[in-house]
Design an enzyme around this catalytic site. Structure first.
Site, PDB file in Angstrom:
ATOM      1  N   ASP A  83       0.852  -1.186   0.000  1.00 49.54           N
ATOM      2  CA  ASP A  83       0.000   0.000   0.000  1.00 49.54           C
ATOM      3  C   ASP A  83       0.889   1.237   0.000  1.00 49.54           C
ATOM      4  O   ASP A  83       2.038   1.195   0.449  1.00 49.54           O
ATOM      5  CB  ASP A  83      -0.892  -0.022   1.253  1.00 49.54           C
ATOM      6  N   ASN A 143     -11.144  -2.136  -6.790  1.00 53.47           N
ATOM      7  CA  ASN A 143     -10.268  -1.331  -7.651  1.00 53.47           C
ATOM      8  C   ASN A 143     -10.782  -1.290  -9.081  1.00 53.47           C
ATOM      9  O   ASN A 143     -10.633  -0.284  -9.780  1.00 53.47           O
ATOM     10  CB  ASN A 143      -8.846  -1.889  -7.665  1.00 53.47           C
TER      11      ASN A 143
END
Length: 261
Positions: A39, A88
Site C-alpha cells: 500500500d 479497484n
C-alpha cells in the site's frame, strides 16, 4: 512498527545490521506462508512529484519482485500478493486502472520467467480485461511444474466474493451428486469451505504484512487469515526495505501464537 529511514542508506553499517538480523532468525521461526498487502504507491508518487500514480505502481511492482527474493532467501514457501481488488476495478480512475493492468501483466510475465517461482492467479478472471486475464493464465501455465516459491497473485480479488464463490461451488457439487439441502446443511464444515476457496489446497497465511501504516484487511484473505499474525510497516510500498521485512520475520518468530483468543 516503523521502517528504517531512507536517509540511513545502504552502506556498511546497514549491511552489518542486515546480516545480524539474518543470523537471529531461526529457520523454525520462519512463516510458511506470507501474505503481503502493498500500500502507499500513489502517495509515494505524489510525494515525489510525479504526475501520475503509474510511477508509484511501477516502483511498487519492482519492490514486490525484490520482496519475493527476500522471502525465498529466508525459506518462506508461499507468498500471496494483493495487487488488484474487485473494488479497484470499479472505483479506480480509468487511466490509472489501465496503467495498473499493464504493470500487473508485466509483473506476472517477469515472475513466470524468474528462478523456479510457481505463479498462481487468485481471483476472478472473468472480471478482468482479456489481456490481463490472458497474461495471468499464461504465467500460471508456464510455471505449473515449477517447484520453487509459490506466488499467489491476487488480481480481481475480493475476500467476501471468494467465500460466496466457495459456497456456490459446494452447493453445485452437492447438487451434481444428488444430495439434499438437509444433507448439505448437516455436512458443511469450515474445512470444506476452505477446500473450495481460490487458495484451496494451500496452508493459510501465517503472517500478513501491510505497508504504509494502514491497519485494515481491505477484503484480503478474510477466511484464510482467521488465525494469522499481522505486522504493519510505516514505509510506503516502494520504500519497503529488507530490514523491514527481516524485522517482521523476527517479530513473527518471537510471538506465541494462540488460536481462538
Amino acid at each position: 512498527m516503523t521502517s528504517v529511514s531512507a536517509n540511513e542508506g545502504r552502506g556498511p553499517l546497514y549491511r552489518l545490521y542486515i546480516n545480524r538480523l539474518r543470523r537471529r532468525i531461526s529457520p523454525d521461526g520462519v512463516p510458511h506462508h506470507v501474505a503481503m498487502m502493498i500500500d502507499g504507491n500513489r502517495r509515494w508518487a505524489r510525494q515525489l512529484g510525479y504526475e501520475t500514480a503509474a510511477h508509484g505502481h511501477r516502483a511498487g511492482a519492482a519492490k514486490m519482485h525484490e520482496f519475493l527474493e527476500w522471502c525465498d532467501a529466508v525459506g518462506v514457501e508461499v507468498v500471496s500478493l494483493y495487487l488488484l481488488s474487485t473494488d479497484n476495478l470499479t472505483k479506480r480512475d480509468s487511466r490509472e486502472l489501465s496503467d495498473l493492468i499493464e504493470i500487473i501483466a508485466d509483473l506476472a510475465d517477469e515472475l513466470s520467467r524468474d528462478r523456479d517461482f510457481r505463479v498462481q492467479h487468485v481471483g476472478r478472471a472473468d472480471l478482468l480485461p482479456p489481456e490481463l486475464a490472458r497474461s495471468l493464465a499464461e504465467a500460471q501455465e508456464r510455471t505449473r511444474d515449477h517447484t520453487g516459491l509459490h506466488v499467489n497473485l491476487a488480481v480481481g480479488y475480493g475476500g467476501r466474493s471468494e467465500i460466496v464463490d466457495a459456497v456456490r461451488s459446494i452447493i453445485a457439487q452437492h447438487d451434481r451428486d444428488g444430495g439434499s439441502l438437509e444433507e448439505l446443511a448437516a455436512s458443511l464444515t469450515p474445512e470444506q469451505i476452505g477446500e473450495h476457496l481460490y487458495t484451496g489446497g494451500q496452508a493459510d497465511p501465517d503472517l500478513v504484512i501491510r505497508t504504509s501504516g494502514e491497519q485494515r484487511l481491505s477484503d484480503f484473505l478474510l477466511w484464510q487469515s482467521a488465525h494469522s499474525e499481522f505486522y504493519f510497516v510505516e514505509a510506503l510500498g516502494p520504500d519497503l526495505r529488507e530490514v523491514d521485512f527481516l524485522r517482521a520475520i523476527r517479530d513473527f518468530g518471537s510471538r506465541h501464537r494462540r488460536y481462538g483468543s
